[in-house]
Design a protein around this motif. Sequence first.
Motif, short mmCIF file in Angstrom:
data_model
loop_
_atom_site.label_atom_id
_atom_site.label_comp_id
_atom_site.label_asym_id
_atom_site.label_seq_id
_atom_site.Cartn_x
_atom_site.Cartn_y
_atom_site.Cartn_z
N GLN A 62 62.02 -29.14 -24.30
CA GLN A 62 63.14 -28.23 -23.97
C GLN A 62 62.69 -27.46 -22.49
N PHE A 94 66.97 -16.10 -22.35
CA PHE A 94 66.79 -17.46 -21.51
C PHE A 94 68.01 -17.94 -20.96
N GLU A 157 72.94 -31.86 -26.82
CA GLU A 157 73.12 -30.55 -25.91
C GLU A 157 74.26 -30.49 -24.99
N TYR A 188 69.82 -31.73 -15.99
CA TYR A 188 69.26 -30.58 -16.73
C TYR A 188 69.17 -30.75 -18.29
N CYS A 192 65.49 -31.42 -20.31
CA CYS A 192 65.27 -30.47 -21.68
C CYS A 192 64.88 -31.44 -22.81
N TYR A 240 60.63 -15.42 -21.28
CA TYR A 240 61.94 -14.49 -21.02
C TYR A 240 61.81 -13.03 -21.32
N GLY A 283 63.50 -16.56 -29.34
CA GLY A 283 63.56 -18.14 -28.94
C GLY A 283 62.07 -18.66 -28.65
O1 DON Z 1 69.40 -24.59 -22.02
C1 DON Z 1 69.07 -24.61 -23.08
O2 DON Z 1 69.59 -23.84 -24.03
C2 DON Z 1 67.65 -25.41 -23.38
N1 DON Z 1 67.80 -26.86 -23.39
C3 DON Z 1 66.48 -25.09 -23.23
C4 DON Z 1 66.17 -23.73 -23.85
C5 DON Z 1 64.73 -23.30 -24.02
O3 DON Z 1 64.16 -24.28 -24.39
C6 DON Z 1 64.55 -21.95 -23.79
N2 DON Z 1 63.17 -21.50 -24.34
N3 DON Z 1 62.68 -21.06 -24.81
#
Ligand code: DON
Length: 304
Positions: A62, A94, A157, A188, A192, A240, A283
């Motif tokens: 991620q 985030f 996602e 993106y 991830c 974050y 998170g």
């Molecule tokens: O954009 C997102 O929501 C996820 N692909 C990545 C978020 C993430 O890992 C935030 N980190 N803690």
Amino acid sequence: MDYQAILDRLHKDFIPDTAMGNVASYIPELSKVDPLKFGIYLYAHDGSSYEFGDSQEKFSIQSISKVFTLTIAKELLGKELWKRVNVEPSGTAFNSLTELEREKGIPRNPFINAGSIVVADALLTVLDNPKKDLLKFVRKLCGSEDIHFDESVARSEKKHGYRNKALVNYMKSLGNITNDTEDILDFYFYQCSLAMTCDQLSKAFMLYANEGKHFRSQEQVIDPQSVKRINAIMQTCGFYDEAGEFSYRVGLPGKSGVGGGIVAVHPQHYSVTVWSPILNDKGNSALGMKVLEDLTTLTGLSIF
Ligand code: DON
């Protein structure tokens, strides 16, 4: 330093417990992970390595991927990149949308989603095949060809990424997005979805613990100045709205992901990855934060 004795102690002291929180579920595919998975892998500067638990099992990295894409973008674009994204801690979640309007579509830093989406857009402009180049870069860094995107995580996602769609469209309306928004999000979501083990991540992140040199060949992949900058952004923005807490408790630059991974680096000493998928309310891996706090306490080593 007897790292193995310290890891053995951490393995004994910390047991994942579902009472600590939940695994990420806003990406449905991520909710399938066993919450009790727990692994750690530490790669030391002298080439020795130490591990326990599920350190050789792949998980969804991620947001940890944001460090890799930033590194490539910084190499290819240099200072131009900083016209489109800042390097200030956000103090917000985030996936926050709130400060974008006030700051006219310039994300606070490259590790919040908005910032990493701008980085993805920049890479789409300069690379013919960003997915292929990202894979090539990460495979080289960890010395393993066995690194792949997890198609089902990326698709999951894509199907549920409403906030990221909002972010990219909002930034497009404010003039900070160049390419087609669907193409940017596709890249993106794939970045991830990279699946890696604690072992592979620690080796790849030796780049940031070894002045920009490859962990095995010692080839200079990026210059030490870049490492200084990227580590500074990890230190101030890697977690974050919990970046201050991680700095205070652990005292190392690091990056987390909602798959439950955390990578931290101690320049000139080691790179370490912890994986425990149960997240706290910010998170970040609940157990990962605690384990790394004890690691720097027991070793007596931190950058401060
Ligand atoms: O954009 C997102 O929501 C996820 N692909 C990545 C978020 C993430 O890992 C935030 N980190 N803690």
